[in-house]
Design an enzyme around this catalytic site. Structure first.
Site, PDB file in Angstrom:
ATOM      1  N   THR A  12     -14.104  21.659  16.624  1.00  0.00           N
ATOM      2  CA  THR A  12     -13.627  20.238  16.314  1.00  0.00           C
ATOM      3  C   THR A  12     -12.465  20.681  15.476  1.00  0.00           C
ATOM      4  O   THR A  12     -11.713  22.019  15.836  1.00  0.00           O
ATOM      5  CB  THR A  12     -14.228  20.849  14.221  1.00  0.00           C
ATOM      6  OG1 THR A  12     -14.108  21.939  14.048  1.00  0.00           O
ATOM      7  CG2 THR A  12     -15.887  20.616  14.577  1.00  0.00           C
ATOM      8  N   GLY A  13     -11.144  19.855  15.681  1.00  0.00           N
ATOM      9  CA  GLY A  13     -10.238  20.215  15.422  1.00  0.00           C
ATOM     10  C   GLY A  13      -9.254  20.515  17.000  1.00  0.00           C
ATOM     11  O   GLY A  13      -8.530  21.411  16.895  1.00  0.00           O
ATOM     12  N   GLY A  14      -9.740  19.859  17.782  1.00  0.00           N
ATOM     13  CA  GLY A  14      -9.755  19.899  19.097  1.00  0.00           C
ATOM     14  C   GLY A  14      -8.494  19.358  19.645  1.00  0.00           C
ATOM     15  O   GLY A  14      -7.890  19.773  21.260  1.00  0.00           O
ATOM     16  N   SER A  16      -5.079  20.061  18.704  1.00  0.00           N
ATOM     17  CA  SER A  16      -4.034  20.866  18.774  1.00  0.00           C
ATOM     18  C   SER A  16      -4.159  22.831  18.936  1.00  0.00           C
ATOM     19  O   SER A  16      -6.046  22.968  18.966  1.00  0.00           O
ATOM     20  CB  SER A  16      -3.682  20.703  17.807  1.00  0.00           C
ATOM     21  OG  SER A  16      -2.632  21.454  17.264  1.00  0.00           O
ATOM     22  N   GLY A  17      -3.177  23.201  19.030  1.00  0.00           N
ATOM     23  CA  GLY A  17      -2.983  24.509  18.749  1.00  0.00           C
ATOM     24  C   GLY A  17      -4.035  25.383  20.510  1.00  0.00           C
ATOM     25  O   GLY A  17      -5.029  25.151  21.049  1.00  0.00           O
ATOM     26  N   ILE A  18      -5.474  26.668  19.100  1.00  0.00           N
ATOM     27  CA  ILE A  18      -6.368  27.263  19.328  1.00  0.00           C
ATOM     28  C   ILE A  18      -7.218  26.368  19.983  1.00  0.00           C
ATOM     29  O   ILE A  18      -7.761  26.351  20.999  1.00  0.00           O
ATOM     30  CB  ILE A  18      -7.044  28.035  18.204  1.00  0.00           C
ATOM     31  CG1 ILE A  18      -5.661  28.391  18.047  1.00  0.00           C
ATOM     32  CG2 ILE A  18      -7.931  28.339  19.194  1.00  0.00           C
ATOM     33  CD1 ILE A  18      -6.262  29.606  16.546  1.00  0.00           C
ATOM     34  N   GLY A  19      -7.688  25.233  19.083  1.00  0.00           N
ATOM     35  CA  GLY A  19      -8.437  24.228  19.967  1.00  0.00           C
ATOM     36  C   GLY A  19      -8.432  23.824  21.186  1.00  0.00           C
ATOM     37  O   GLY A  19      -9.384  23.589  21.884  1.00  0.00           O
ATOM     38  N   TYR A 148      -6.392  30.561   1.241  1.00  0.00           N
ATOM     39  CA  TYR A 148      -6.566  30.090   2.429  1.00  0.00           C
ATOM     40  C   TYR A 148      -7.171  31.313   3.041  1.00  0.00           C
ATOM     41  O   TYR A 148      -8.340  31.279   3.350  1.00  0.00           O
ATOM     42  CB  TYR A 148      -6.011  30.742   3.450  1.00  0.00           C
ATOM     43  CG  TYR A 148      -5.505  30.029   4.706  1.00  0.00           C
ATOM     44  CD1 TYR A 148      -6.127  28.969   5.727  1.00  0.00           C
ATOM     45  CD2 TYR A 148      -5.678  31.723   5.211  1.00  0.00           C
ATOM     46  CE1 TYR A 148      -5.929  29.073   7.070  1.00  0.00           C
ATOM     47  CE2 TYR A 148      -5.436  31.651   7.059  1.00  0.00           C
ATOM     48  CZ  TYR A 148      -5.937  30.716   7.199  1.00  0.00           C
ATOM     49  OH  TYR A 148      -5.944  30.535   8.872  1.00  0.00           O
TER      50      TYR A 148
HETATM   51  P1  NAD Z   1      -3.498  23.593  14.762  1.00  0.00           P
HETATM   52  O1  NAD Z   1      -2.524  22.657  13.688  1.00  0.00           O
HETATM   53  O2  NAD Z   1      -2.427  23.448  15.785  1.00  0.00           O
HETATM   54  O3  NAD Z   1      -4.507  22.786  14.995  1.00  0.00           O
HETATM   55  C1  NAD Z   1      -5.877  22.318  13.714  1.00  0.00           C
HETATM   56  C2  NAD Z   1      -6.390  21.411  14.345  1.00  0.00           C
HETATM   57  O4  NAD Z   1      -7.582  20.867  12.777  1.00  0.00           O
HETATM   58  C3  NAD Z   1      -6.026  19.971  14.497  1.00  0.00           C
HETATM   59  O5  NAD Z   1      -6.595  20.212  15.967  1.00  0.00           O
HETATM   60  C4  NAD Z   1      -6.095  19.303  13.146  1.00  0.00           C
HETATM   61  O6  NAD Z   1      -6.183  17.928  13.945  1.00  0.00           O
HETATM   62  C5  NAD Z   1      -7.787  19.770  12.883  1.00  0.00           C
HETATM   63  N1  NAD Z   1      -7.841  19.338  11.469  1.00  0.00           N
HETATM   64  C6  NAD Z   1      -7.366  19.628  10.510  1.00  0.00           C
HETATM   65  N2  NAD Z   1      -8.695  19.025   9.425  1.00  0.00           N
HETATM   66  C7  NAD Z   1      -8.802  19.102   9.489  1.00  0.00           C
HETATM   67  C8  NAD Z   1     -10.285  18.254   9.482  1.00  0.00           C
HETATM   68  N3  NAD Z   1     -10.328  17.332   7.889  1.00  0.00           N
HETATM   69  N4  NAD Z   1     -10.634  17.175  10.248  1.00  0.00           N
HETATM   70  C9  NAD Z   1     -11.156  17.542  12.056  1.00  0.00           C
HETATM   71  N5  NAD Z   1     -10.116  17.922  12.328  1.00  0.00           N
HETATM   72  C10 NAD Z   1      -8.914  18.673  11.474  1.00  0.00           C
HETATM   73  O7  NAD Z   1      -3.653  24.635  13.901  1.00  0.00           O
HETATM   74  P2  NAD Z   1      -4.871  25.837  14.288  1.00  0.00           P
HETATM   75  O8  NAD Z   1      -3.645  27.616  14.404  1.00  0.00           O
HETATM   76  O9  NAD Z   1      -4.604  25.981  16.342  1.00  0.00           O
HETATM   77  O10 NAD Z   1      -5.744  26.562  13.747  1.00  0.00           O
HETATM   78  C11 NAD Z   1      -7.192  26.001  14.191  1.00  0.00           C
HETATM   79  C12 NAD Z   1      -7.784  26.986  13.463  1.00  0.00           C
HETATM   80  O11 NAD Z   1      -7.026  28.549  13.654  1.00  0.00           O
HETATM   81  C13 NAD Z   1      -8.065  27.321  11.919  1.00  0.00           C
HETATM   82  O12 NAD Z   1      -9.053  26.944  11.401  1.00  0.00           O
HETATM   83  C14 NAD Z   1      -6.310  28.073  11.490  1.00  0.00           C
HETATM   84  O13 NAD Z   1      -6.686  28.505  10.480  1.00  0.00           O
HETATM   85  C15 NAD Z   1      -7.536  29.126  12.248  1.00  0.00           C
HETATM   86  N6  NAD Z   1      -6.298  29.993  12.570  1.00  0.00           N
HETATM   87  C16 NAD Z   1      -4.879  29.916  12.829  1.00  0.00           C
HETATM   88  C17 NAD Z   1      -4.451  31.286  13.515  1.00  0.00           C
HETATM   89  C18 NAD Z   1      -2.715  30.954  13.168  1.00  0.00           C
HETATM   90  O14 NAD Z   1      -1.724  31.939  13.160  1.00  0.00           O
HETATM   91  N7  NAD Z   1      -2.171  29.665  14.129  1.00  0.00           N
HETATM   92  C19 NAD Z   1      -4.782  32.344  12.939  1.00  0.00           C
HETATM   93  C20 NAD Z   1      -6.129  32.732  12.164  1.00  0.00           C
HETATM   94  C21 NAD Z   1      -6.479  31.585  11.975  1.00  0.00           C
END
Ligand code: NAD
Length: 251
Positions: A12-14, A16-19, A148
């Protein structure tokens, strides 16, 4: 390389970023990968870059999750890896927490995670791996992160209970708790460029390894937890944070 050959993985959320980084590694390691996200254009662009399947599904919308599961079931049958990654970060100080901000973060980060798992359970294979993307914020008192952090602490608690309840099906449930990782998430908070740069510098200074994590750092760990090499690991929480959680007073 890990062996994910023949496994079907949903992230889920793939887009961008970590996904996104994890989708890339899942695919390189042999899995069939399905990514989801909220914005059709971004999901399709990422899916075609990665050469994976992209589906629009808002995790806070239960009927969208039903449609997602129905589609995956009809096209792929069962699922072996569920990476519950979608999340948002909306910082606000105590005293300025709006109901909208609370509902948004809780309904995506916690309720969305719970119901993603709830809906996928019927089509998870025996021995499947669920990985919940939490945060070191679950353990800290970092200013502006009360809601958060609570959404991620709730997810960690849920992970422990789910891991014991799903053990009879040999389904493993683990949480990954990153420190700061360079992704677009911070740019979506409404902070100005100057605030973002100040935040990044202050944060990096507090990390003993003196850098932000890269999405690929987290993906490496998620791929391991998804693989059969992690078959004795369940109910665990893995920090991947450059040490920030064990040394929060370091300057
Ligand atoms: P990101 O913004 O690059 O990616 C977030 C992803 O979640 C995106 O693909 C977005 O489309 C998706 N998303 C958001 N709301 C959604 C919804 N309602 N339904 C479906 N998809 C949805 O950010 P990221 O940093 O890659 O975040 C991924 C996870 O990592 C998150 O759960 C975030 O809380 C967690 N996280 C991030 C960090 C950091 O520093 N970046 C640190 C700890 C945890």
């Amino acid at each position: 390389m890990r062996n994910l050959n023949g496994k079907t993985a949903v992230i889920t959320g793939g887009n961008s970023g970590i996904g996104y980084a994890t989708a890339k590694q899942f695919k390189e390691n042999g899995a069939n990968v399905i990514i989801t996200g909220r914005a059709a254009e971004r999901v399709q662009a990422a899916a075609s870059e990665l050469g994976v399947k992209g589906i629009v599904a808002d995790v806070s919308n239960l009927s969208a999750l039903d449609d997602l599961v129905e589609y995956v079931k009809s096209e792929y049958g069962k699922v072996d890896i569920l990476f519950v990654n979608a999340g948002i970060f909306a910082p606000a100080p105590v005293g300025q927490i709006s109901e909208e901000m609370f509902d948004n973060q809780m309904s995506i980060n916690f309720k969305g995670a719970v119901f993603t798992i709830e809906k996928f359970l019927p089509i998870l294979n025996e021995g499947a791996s669920i990985i919940n993307l939490s945060s070191v914020n679950a353990y800290t008192g970092m200013p502006n992160t009360a809601v958060y952090a609570a959404s991620k602490a709730a997810l960690n608690s849920y992970t422990r209970t789910a891991s014991t309840e799903l053990a009879p099906r040999k389904i493993r449930v683990n949480a990954v708790t990153p420190g700061p990782v360079s992704t677009p998430i911070f740019g979506k908070t409404g902070m100005s460029e100057e605030q973002l740069n100040g935040f990044a510098a202050a944060m990096q200074d507090r990390v003993p390894l003196k850098r932000f994590g890269e999405p690929e750092d987290v993906a490496n760990l998620v791929v391991f937890l998804a693989s059969d090499e992690a078959s004795f690991i369940t109910g665990a929480e893995y920090n991947i944070d450059g040490g920030i959680n064990i040394n929060p007073l370091l300057q």
